[in-house]
Design a protein around this motif. Structure first.
Motif, short mmCIF file in Angstrom:
data_model
loop_
_atom_site.label_atom_id
_atom_site.label_comp_id
_atom_site.label_asym_id
_atom_site.label_seq_id
_atom_site.Cartn_x
_atom_site.Cartn_y
_atom_site.Cartn_z
N MET A 1 47.22 29.28 32.16
CA MET A 1 46.75 30.75 32.76
C MET A 1 44.67 30.48 32.22
O MET A 1 44.76 29.64 30.72
CB MET A 1 46.80 31.85 31.22
CG MET A 1 48.20 32.14 32.13
SD MET A 1 49.26 33.86 30.99
CE MET A 1 48.48 35.26 32.12
N GLY A 2 43.81 31.18 32.42
CA GLY A 2 42.73 31.52 32.50
C GLY A 2 42.18 31.95 32.71
O GLY A 2 42.34 33.46 33.14
N TRP A 3 40.49 31.98 32.38
CA TRP A 3 39.35 32.87 32.62
C TRP A 3 38.17 32.42 33.80
O TRP A 3 38.09 31.53 33.17
CB TRP A 3 38.58 34.19 31.64
CG TRP A 3 39.74 35.01 31.11
CD1 TRP A 3 41.01 34.35 29.99
CD2 TRP A 3 39.97 35.96 31.37
NE1 TRP A 3 41.54 35.81 29.38
CE2 TRP A 3 40.42 37.02 30.61
CE3 TRP A 3 39.22 36.86 32.10
CZ2 TRP A 3 41.55 38.07 30.48
CZ3 TRP A 3 39.60 37.95 32.27
CH2 TRP A 3 41.04 38.95 31.54
N TYR B 1 37.68 37.00 36.22
CA TYR B 1 38.78 37.21 37.17
C TYR B 1 39.69 36.32 35.87
O TYR B 1 39.20 35.05 35.52
CB TYR B 1 38.69 36.10 38.18
CG TYR B 1 37.76 37.06 39.66
CD1 TYR B 1 36.40 36.48 39.72
CD2 TYR B 1 38.61 37.41 40.58
CE1 TYR B 1 35.28 36.58 40.40
CE2 TYR B 1 37.36 38.38 40.89
CZ TYR B 1 35.98 37.91 41.10
OH TYR B 1 35.28 38.31 42.09
N CYS B 2 41.07 36.65 35.76
CA CYS B 2 41.97 36.01 35.01
C CYS B 2 42.98 34.96 35.70
O CYS B 2 42.33 35.45 37.42
CB CYS B 2 42.77 37.11 34.04
SG CYS B 2 43.72 38.05 35.68
N ASN B 3 43.02 33.93 35.65
CA ASN B 3 44.15 33.36 36.16
C ASN B 3 45.44 32.81 36.13
O ASN B 3 45.46 32.33 35.13
CB ASN B 3 43.33 32.48 37.45
CG ASN B 3 43.46 31.14 36.89
OD1 ASN B 3 43.35 31.19 36.32
ND2 ASN B 3 43.38 29.87 38.29
N ALA B 4 46.75 32.54 36.55
CA ALA B 4 47.47 31.78 36.19
C ALA B 4 48.27 31.23 36.98
O ALA B 4 48.60 31.41 38.36
CB ALA B 4 48.80 32.97 36.26
N LYS C 1 47.75 32.20 40.87
CA LYS C 1 47.41 33.52 41.66
C LYS C 1 46.04 33.84 40.51
O LYS C 1 46.04 33.91 39.63
CB LYS C 1 48.35 34.61 40.99
CG LYS C 1 49.66 34.42 42.33
CD LYS C 1 49.85 34.53 43.72
CE LYS C 1 50.87 34.63 44.74
NZ LYS C 1 50.97 34.95 45.35
N TRP C 2 45.97 35.32 40.91
CA TRP C 2 44.54 35.43 40.82
C TRP C 2 44.50 37.11 40.50
O TRP C 2 45.00 37.47 40.36
CB TRP C 2 43.22 35.56 41.25
CG TRP C 2 42.27 33.99 41.69
CD1 TRP C 2 43.23 33.18 42.89
CD2 TRP C 2 41.69 33.46 41.05
NE1 TRP C 2 42.09 32.45 42.32
CE2 TRP C 2 41.44 31.74 41.48
CE3 TRP C 2 41.03 34.09 39.94
CZ2 TRP C 2 41.31 30.80 40.72
CZ3 TRP C 2 40.04 32.40 38.99
CH2 TRP C 2 40.01 30.94 40.12
N GLY C 3 43.75 37.56 39.17
CA GLY C 3 43.41 39.35 39.22
C GLY C 3 42.36 39.57 39.89
O GLY C 3 41.65 38.54 40.37
N LEU D 1 48.23 40.20 38.64
CA LEU D 1 47.86 40.04 37.55
C LEU D 1 46.93 41.31 38.00
O LEU D 1 45.90 40.91 38.68
CB LEU D 1 46.81 38.38 38.11
CG LEU D 1 48.03 37.89 37.56
CD1 LEU D 1 47.24 36.13 37.37
CD2 LEU D 1 48.80 36.80 36.61
N VAL D 2 47.16 41.49 36.33
CA VAL D 2 46.20 42.70 36.37
C VAL D 2 45.22 42.77 34.69
O VAL D 2 45.88 43.16 33.59
CB VAL D 2 47.01 44.10 36.09
CG1 VAL D 2 46.27 45.41 36.11
CG2 VAL D 2 48.28 44.40 37.15
N GLN D 3 43.41 42.72 35.33
CA GLN D 3 42.57 43.00 34.35
C GLN D 3 42.35 44.18 33.57
O GLN D 3 42.47 45.05 34.58
CB GLN D 3 41.99 41.72 35.09
CG GLN D 3 41.86 40.85 35.19
CD GLN D 3 40.82 39.90 36.06
OE1 GLN D 3 40.99 39.47 37.24
NE2 GLN D 3 39.48 40.52 35.36
N SER D 4 41.55 44.13 32.76
CA SER D 4 41.29 45.43 31.69
C SER D 4 40.70 45.37 30.60
O SER D 4 40.17 43.80 30.50
CB SER D 4 42.21 46.30 31.35
OG SER D 4 43.36 45.30 30.50
#
Length: 116
Positions: free
Chosen positions: A34-36, A94-97, A105-107, A4-7
């Motif tokens: 998915m979440g934050w 952090y995002c996660n899915a 998994k985590w960003g 997971l790639v965050q921006s």
């Protein structure tokens, strides 16, 4: 392998807005929810918002009415729009899915600092 790639994120003035993005890459990207989440200095990581594959959402009380989570299933991406930011929103986000094939998994995390 999946990631997971965050921006997004950075320095925001009080009362301002931010938009965070997170996209999954790899193969077999079937995802449930998915979440934050966010973690402020000296505090536990806490839920901000989640969204299921069907679009059902859940928000922390602290962001209700100020945050909108959305999802692009075709591109395996999740977004967080937050308005009326205050100093208390300063944290690493952090995002996660929840992947069907890989579990949770985590960003990499992104710093959001609310300051004048």
């Amino acid at each position: 392998q999946v990631q997971l790639v965050q921006s997004g994120g950075g320095l925001v003035q009080p009362g301002g807005s931010l938009r965070l993005s997170c996209a999954a890459s790899g193969s077999r990207l079937e995802i449930y929810a998915m979440g934050w989440y966010r973690q402020a200095p000296g505090k536990e990581r806490e839920l901000v918002a989640t969204i299921t594959s069907g679009g059902s959402t859940k928000y922390a009380d602290s962001v209700k009415g100020r945050a909108t989570i959305s999802r692009d299933n075709a591109n395996n991406a999740v977004y967080l729009q937050m308005n009326s930011l205050s100093l208390e929103d300063t944290a690493v986000y952090y995002c996660n899915a929840d992947f069907i094939w890989y579990g949770t998994k985590w960003g990499q995390g992104t710093q959001v600092t609310v300051s004048s």
